[in-house]
Design a protein around this motif. Structure first.
Motif, short mmCIF file in Angstrom:
data_model
loop_
_atom_site.label_atom_id
_atom_site.label_comp_id
_atom_site.label_asym_id
_atom_site.label_seq_id
_atom_site.Cartn_x
_atom_site.Cartn_y
_atom_site.Cartn_z
N ASN A 101 0.86 -1.18 0.00
CA ASN A 101 0.00 0.00 0.00
C ASN A 101 0.90 1.24 0.00
O ASN A 101 2.14 1.10 -0.02
CB ASN A 101 -0.97 -0.01 1.19
CG ASN A 101 -0.25 -0.03 2.54
OD1 ASN A 101 0.85 0.49 2.68
ND2 ASN A 101 -0.88 -0.62 3.53
N TRP A 110 1.08 2.04 -10.00
CA TRP A 110 0.34 0.84 -9.63
C TRP A 110 1.26 -0.23 -9.08
O TRP A 110 2.37 -0.43 -9.59
CB TRP A 110 -0.40 0.27 -10.83
CG TRP A 110 -1.51 1.13 -11.32
CD1 TRP A 110 -1.44 2.11 -12.27
CD2 TRP A 110 -2.86 1.11 -10.88
NE1 TRP A 110 -2.67 2.69 -12.46
CE2 TRP A 110 -3.57 2.09 -11.61
CE3 TRP A 110 -3.57 0.34 -9.94
CZ2 TRP A 110 -4.92 2.33 -11.42
CZ3 TRP A 110 -4.90 0.58 -9.77
CH2 TRP A 110 -5.57 1.56 -10.50
N LYS A 126 -4.05 -8.61 -7.96
CA LYS A 126 -4.61 -7.42 -7.32
C LYS A 126 -3.80 -6.19 -7.73
O LYS A 126 -2.57 -6.22 -7.72
CB LYS A 126 -4.59 -7.55 -5.80
CG LYS A 126 -5.47 -8.66 -5.27
CD LYS A 126 -5.39 -8.75 -3.76
CE LYS A 126 -6.20 -9.92 -3.26
NZ LYS A 126 -6.06 -10.10 -1.82
N ASP A 127 -4.50 -5.14 -8.08
CA ASP A 127 -3.87 -3.88 -8.46
C ASP A 127 -4.18 -2.82 -7.40
O ASP A 127 -5.34 -2.65 -7.01
CB ASP A 127 -4.40 -3.37 -9.80
CG ASP A 127 -4.10 -4.33 -10.94
OD1 ASP A 127 -3.14 -5.11 -10.82
OD2 ASP A 127 -4.84 -4.29 -11.94
N VAL A 128 -3.13 -2.14 -6.94
CA VAL A 128 -3.31 -1.08 -5.95
C VAL A 128 -2.69 0.19 -6.51
O VAL A 128 -1.51 0.20 -6.89
CB VAL A 128 -2.62 -1.44 -4.60
CG1 VAL A 128 -2.74 -0.28 -3.61
CG2 VAL A 128 -3.20 -2.72 -4.02
N ASP A 182 -2.89 7.34 -5.19
CA ASP A 182 -4.31 7.65 -5.36
C ASP A 182 -4.57 9.12 -5.01
O ASP A 182 -4.27 9.54 -3.89
CB ASP A 182 -5.13 6.74 -4.45
CG ASP A 182 -6.63 6.87 -4.64
OD1 ASP A 182 -7.08 7.88 -5.21
OD2 ASP A 182 -7.34 5.96 -4.18
#
Length: 119
Positions: free
Chosen positions: A2, A94, A100-102, A106
């Motif tokens: 993250n 990314w 899974k893409d985070v 953001d």
């Protein structure tokens, strides 16, 4: 991964690595058979300094690496422009793992550069 873990990894492996590598270069001299004369001269200069001045050089290396990483994270966050303001794209960082893409930078999340400074 993250945003917080990403920034922690950048702090450990990029920021601290840059500081450690710089101090090692100054302390031990440049590696290789034909190091750049400018690097050899910096190392010789550093080795001639008294210990308190070497500490100051380490502080400068630390501050310089911090400013560079911070500035780069500001760019990744989109808060510092690197393109023409009239024709600007968006940077998206990314992390992909196990399907899974985070999105690490953001625009609706915590800013990477704020996380870096807070640590």
């Amino acid at each position: 991964m993250n945003a917080a873990k990403f920034v922690d990894a950048i702090r450990r492996f990029v920021f601290q690595g840059a500081v450690d590598d710089t101090i090692q270069l100054l302390s031990e001299g440049p590696a290789g058979r034909s190091p750049k004369p400018s690097l050899r001269a910096l190392s010789d200069w550093y080795k001639a300094l008294p210990p308190e001045d070497r500490d100051r050089v380490a502080q400068v290396a630390n501050r310089s690496a911090e400013a560079a990483v911070f500035g780069f994270l500001v760019v990744l966050d989109g808060d510092r422009q690197i393109e023409d303001p009239n024709d600007r794209g968006t940077l998206a960082l990314w992390h992909e793992k196990d399907g899974k893409d985070v999105l690490l930078n953001d625009p609706n999340g915590e800013r990477l550069h704020d996380l870096f400074i807070a640590q």
